[in-house]
Enzyme design. Structure first.
Site, PDB file in Angstrom:
ATOM      1  N   ASP A  48       0.850  -1.187   0.000  1.00 43.91           N
ATOM      2  CA  ASP A  48       0.000   0.000   0.000  1.00 43.91           C
ATOM      3  C   ASP A  48       0.888   1.240   0.000  1.00 43.91           C
ATOM      4  OD1 ASP A  48       0.534   0.928   2.752  1.00 43.91           O
ATOM      5  OD2 ASP A  48      -0.324  -1.001   3.270  1.00 43.91           O
ATOM      6  N   ASP A  86      -8.651  -7.350  -0.184  1.00 53.22           N
ATOM      7  CA  ASP A  86      -7.767  -7.539   0.968  1.00 53.22           C
ATOM      8  C   ASP A  86      -8.501  -7.065   2.202  1.00 53.22           C
ATOM      9  OD1 ASP A  86      -7.445  -4.540   0.503  1.00 53.22           O
ATOM     10  OD2 ASP A  86      -6.348  -4.855   2.359  1.00 53.22           O
ATOM     11  N   CYS A 140     -13.232 -28.722   6.060  1.00 56.40           N
ATOM     12  CA  CYS A 140     -12.015 -27.947   5.745  1.00 56.40           C
ATOM     13  C   CYS A 140     -10.808 -28.877   5.778  1.00 56.40           C
ATOM     14  CB  CYS A 140     -11.844 -26.807   6.748  1.00 56.40           C
ATOM     15  SG  CYS A 140     -10.333 -25.840   6.491  1.00 56.40           S
ATOM     16  N   CYS A 189      -7.587 -27.750   5.844  1.00 53.63           N
ATOM     17  CA  CYS A 189      -6.393 -26.987   6.227  1.00 53.63           C
ATOM     18  C   CYS A 189      -5.617 -27.749   7.310  1.00 53.63           C
ATOM     19  CB  CYS A 189      -6.787 -25.591   6.717  1.00 53.63           C
ATOM     20  SG  CYS A 189      -7.251 -25.503   8.457  1.00 53.63           S
ATOM     21  N   CYS A 216      -7.451 -27.982  10.721  1.00 46.16           N
ATOM     22  CA  CYS A 216      -8.614 -28.875  10.787  1.00 46.16           C
ATOM     23  C   CYS A 216      -8.214 -30.340  10.621  1.00 46.16           C
ATOM     24  CB  CYS A 216      -9.651 -28.475   9.744  1.00 46.16           C
ATOM     25  SG  CYS A 216     -10.434 -26.901  10.144  1.00 46.16           S
ATOM     26  N   HIS A 244      -6.295 -21.473   9.726  1.00 47.99           N
ATOM     27  CA  HIS A 244      -7.620 -21.912   9.245  1.00 47.99           C
ATOM     28  C   HIS A 244      -8.346 -20.764   8.547  1.00 47.99           C
ATOM     29  CE1 HIS A 244     -11.681 -23.444   9.018  1.00 47.99           C
ATOM     30  NE2 HIS A 244     -12.044 -22.270   9.533  1.00 47.99           N
TER      31      HIS A 244
HETATM   32 ZN   LIG Z   1      -9.549 -25.433   8.621  1.00 46.32          ZN
END
Ligand SMILES: [Zn+2]
Length: 415
Positions: free
Chosen positions: A118, A292, A330, A332, A335, A360
């Protein structure tokens, strides 16, 4: 004679910057992979110097060269193709000279994918109490040593050139989206003048893309003027700025859709500061490509995990003996490995819990945008939105009216 008077009226810097922009092909190409036949949504391949970014894309925000609670390797493993570096913080500490010595921000944080920085202006206005905006730039007192510092368009671009980001943002004159009156027009006009100064100041246009930021507050006439002026400049991309700052959602989406109506089809459109799942999905329908927001990482630090049905507060007692992962669907790392009960217990004693939830939440945002993209490519984006809304809200009565109206404006009726 007309040509002569036009020359006289055009400030030399503008004339120069046009030539400079035209002379250098931008290090960015946008390939439109698919366009939704119903809404304004599109899926693109955005080719940047470090890799191709699949859009629509959510870009996580790293503050001081690192994501709070996550490493560059972990971010890469989640499939993140572009993240944000914060010019204000990096410009203050460790400073652009040190980062330049480390081969830019990519080298400094050992990040091989793309970076967007930025301008530093927003942080100054929002974080520093003693800031003042003049035509020259933003003057503020350093919170580190109390010295008065001027952030001009030239200085902002010089810092971003040192950081070596793939996308740089122009310095704009930011006013809160709830401000009304002549200050909004002044800020919009100044942002156009500052854009020209930023274009002229870019010492690395063959490697670093400069994005313009559309301003104009919540006034459709001012937004349109800004769009008309800024799209005359041959910049590689455009951001929609000055929104998502506490204005009515009804004003928010109308300004977004007005902007996408007038931005060039062949250039990327970045909606700044937007990160709530519903806002993301709706604004993709309105034609935005990039987003964002600090929200997913900030909320993680308070123990709030993002899930398709809203959020899950890990701290709540009801999860103390719950051995399911945050989201059973999920995939990830959090998880896959940890239960709600474990995270609940960990949150009381260790900052590692925030780290797991941050991972996550970033995975959630990236996966959401991947699903959105896939649905656009497969021609079923309207159905995707309907299913998304059904999952997010327990009943039709709870759909936010602004989202219903915004989607209706692009031909999606929610049953
Ligand atoms: Zn997750």
């Amino acid at each position: 004679m007309a040509a002569t008077s036009a020359c006289v009226e055009t400030p030399p810097s503008t004339d120069m910057s046009f030539k400079k922009a035209l002379a250098v092909a931008s290090p960015l190409t946008l390939h439109i992979v698919a366009e939704c036949p119903v809404t304004k949504a599109r899926a693109c391949d955005l080719k940047l110097p470090h890799c191709v970014v699949s859009t629509p894309v959510f870009m996580p925000v790293g503050t001081q060269g690192t994501m709070k609670g996550i490493t560059a390797d972990q971010l890469d493993a989640l499939g993140c193709q572009i993240c944000l570096g914060n010019t204000y913080h990096l410009g203050m500490r460790p400073g652009p000279d040190l980062i330049e010595k480390a081969n830019g921000l990519h080298g400094f944080m050992n990040w091989k994918n793309n970076l967007l920085t930025d301008s530093g202006g927003f942080q100054m206005v929002s974080l520093v109490e003693l800031s003042e905006v003049t035509e020259e730039g933003v003057t503020f007192k350093s919170p580190y040593d109390g010295k008065t510092i001027l952030l001009s368009p030239e200085k902002s671009i010089a810092i971003q050139n040192s950081l070596g980001s793939d996308i740089m943002m122009q310095l704009d004159d930011v006013v809160s989206s709830t401000v009304t009156g002549p200050r909004v027009e002044e800020a919009m006009q100044r942002s156009i003048r500052w854009l020209d100064r930023c274009i002229a100041a870019n010492s690395n246009p063959h490697k670093q893309n400069l994005f313009a930021i559309i301003q104009g507050g919540l006034n459709a006439g001012l937004r349109k003027t800004c769009l008309d002026e800024m799209t005359k400049r041959d910049v590689p991309g455009f951001a929609i700025g000055g929104l998502s700052g506490g204005e009515e959602k009804d004003d928010f989406w109308r300004m977004v859709t007005l902007s996408t109506d007038h931005l060039p089809r062949e250039k990327p459109r970045y909606l700044m500061g937007v990160g709530y799942a519903v806002d993301l999905v709706v604004c993709v329908a309105l034609g935005c490509d990039m987003f964002d927001c600090v929200f997913p990482t900030r909320t993680a630090r308070f123990g709030s995990a993002l899930v398709p049905w809203g959020s899950l507060q890990v701290k709540h007692k009801q999860y103390a003996k719950d051995f399911k992962p945050i989201d059973p669907d999920c995939r990830c790392p959090t998880c896959k490995r940890h239960s709600r009960a474990y995270l609940h217990a960990l949150f009381k004693s260790d900052t590692a819990a925030m780290h797991h939830i941050t991972i996550h939440n970033i995975a959630y945002q990236l996966n959401l945008m991947r699903s959105v993209r896939q649905s656009i490519v497969q021609g079923r984006f309207p159905d995707f939105i309907r299913a998304f809304m059904r999952r997010m809200f327990p009943s039709r009565e709870q759909y936010p009216s602004w989202a219903v109206d915004a989607l209706a404006s692009v031909n999606i009726t929610l049953e």
